[in-house]
Design a protein around this motif. Sequence first.
Motif, short mmCIF file in Angstrom:
data_model
loop_
_atom_site.label_atom_id
_atom_site.label_comp_id
_atom_site.label_asym_id
_atom_site.label_seq_id
_atom_site.Cartn_x
_atom_site.Cartn_y
_atom_site.Cartn_z
N HIS A 161 0.87 -1.18 0.00
CA HIS A 161 0.00 0.00 0.00
C HIS A 161 0.90 1.23 0.00
O HIS A 161 1.64 1.47 0.96
CB HIS A 161 -0.91 0.01 1.23
N GLU A 164 1.47 3.89 2.79
CA GLU A 164 1.89 3.38 4.10
C GLU A 164 3.42 3.23 4.08
O GLU A 164 3.96 2.13 4.18
CB GLU A 164 1.19 2.05 4.37
N HIS A 296 2.45 -3.12 6.78
CA HIS A 296 1.44 -2.10 6.51
C HIS A 296 1.48 -1.08 7.64
O HIS A 296 2.24 -1.21 8.59
CB HIS A 296 0.03 -2.73 6.51
ZN LIG Z 1 -2.13 -1.47 4.19
#
Ligand SMILES: [Zn+2]
Length: 565
Positions: A161, A164, A296
């Motif tokens: 992601h 992040e 994450h």
């Molecule tokens: Zn994430």
Amino acid sequence: MNKHLIITLLLLFLSVLSAEIMQIRINDQNKDIINWLKKIEATEIRSFENGIEAYMDDEYLDYLNDNNIPFSIISTESEWQRNIGDYSTYDQIVTELNDIAAANPDFIELFSLGTTLGHQYYDTGYVNYEDFQYDIWCVKLSDNPQINEDEPNTFMVGGIHSNEPTSIEVDMHILLHLVNNYGVDSLVTKLINESQIWFIPLMNPDGYRMVRDLGYMGHRKNIRDNNGNGVPDGAVYESYGIDGVDLNRNFGYTYGGNPNTWSPAYNGTNAWSEPEVVNIRDLLRSHKFWGGITYHSTRQSVLYPLGNYSSAMAYDHYIMQDLAEDMANTIPRRNSSGIQTGYYNFEQANCLVASGTMGDWGYCELRLFSFTLELCWTDIPPANLLQVLCEDNLEAALIFLDRVHHSTVTGNITDETRSPVVAEIYVQEIDFEAGMTSVEPVRSDSTFGRYYRVLLPGTYTFTFSLEGYDDIVVEDVVVNDSTQTELNITFGSLTFVEDVSISFTGNSVELSWQLEEGFDYEVYSSDLPYSEFQLDLDGILEGNSWQKTISEAREFYKVRKIPSF
Ligand SMILES: [Zn+2]
């Protein structure tokens, strides 16, 4: 001035500037609030610690104020904008990886898993993707890095992601710690010598460019051109980012449920549609991985499968829970008001139910301990806190990397010609528990016939299963906390040595036989002469003799001979 008034004035002031995304904590888990959050399409709605956290546009804070719903602002888009400049760029990361690889060719191999989607767009003539000519870089750490050795494989992924970025920095920090301490620290040296560790610090470089270099702080997906306009459209909160697929919803197990292209969790047109996801999948399928961590943020939690089922459990639930707890206990949980002991640890579904994730696919298809580590309380902390966060997370990573080296049963499985085979490995006390979610069995790999069963200390019954052969059952397999238990299995017709001399002395038994060139031996035993003989692991085999202390009424023995490798 009361607190409510201060917040209201602050919000008025902020709304004059511009609308922005905020990470909000509500100290209530009321269903009506959750429904409202869903209605306004707040994202990453997660319930924990008797509250709810979510991301929303600041315009919705009025509703919370008007309804006297207590909340606090954890972080804001303008803070992220201020802090992101302290984070590494793609070019800085690639330079660093090249530097460590060039300096340490004896234990590092650096290679590209493949190009990003933006890179592929550019290669097929879409000029607006010129700045996205990225690769997904992978570092393999191991002695003899150019050779695929018969060692456990572990992955460490960051940046799936792209908004992040602590996940990228922590992943790099762990990598550099291992590199700088090889040959210095005994644990690090053992991990590199006895395993193959694969770091992918930045799995989503295209998305990261949108955040790091172009300032779209809400962009967590890749840059799939959903609207077909030939231009990478960054995610601002109001439009939710028309472009991009959430890579952590595109894996092919429990896929589906997020069909809206504008959603931050859009799962793509079909499973495995995104090259970034396919590249990781192919790496994990091509070697014998036992587990790995995908980093994450936020929530300060160590999560383990399953993630898509709110009421089901993985067969390995208690083993993964034990590991998650050991890791979580070492990571200080911080927030603006101080430090507390330990991250949270959850089965992922108890924190956030999600489908098509790397965690569930890894566990359900490959039976990996595929962990998700949610770092920090905010997505983009300032540089001084980032350094603390990296150091906070080192010990947990080392615990994870070392896990397969103890309290684990492992071995090679071959047929009678001593060729490696893909067999199924069942542990009676684990894989036949009622009420667990049905997933793929643990299998040995085709290259080495290698399997790993990470377990809790205890005594287990194993069943090895290979099509065309009788099952091989091995009882009383002892697992201890300090070492691996080795259990090699050879399928095929049982040929026994004809003349074996057996002598009993006190409470021990000794077998001996004529040594034949080109054969290895295994001892089978039974408590009745005509019932089934089972592989006996309790004795000590040396050349053409075998000895054990008799602890139970097994008094009949056979010596199996198998052609040597
Ligand atoms: Zn994430």
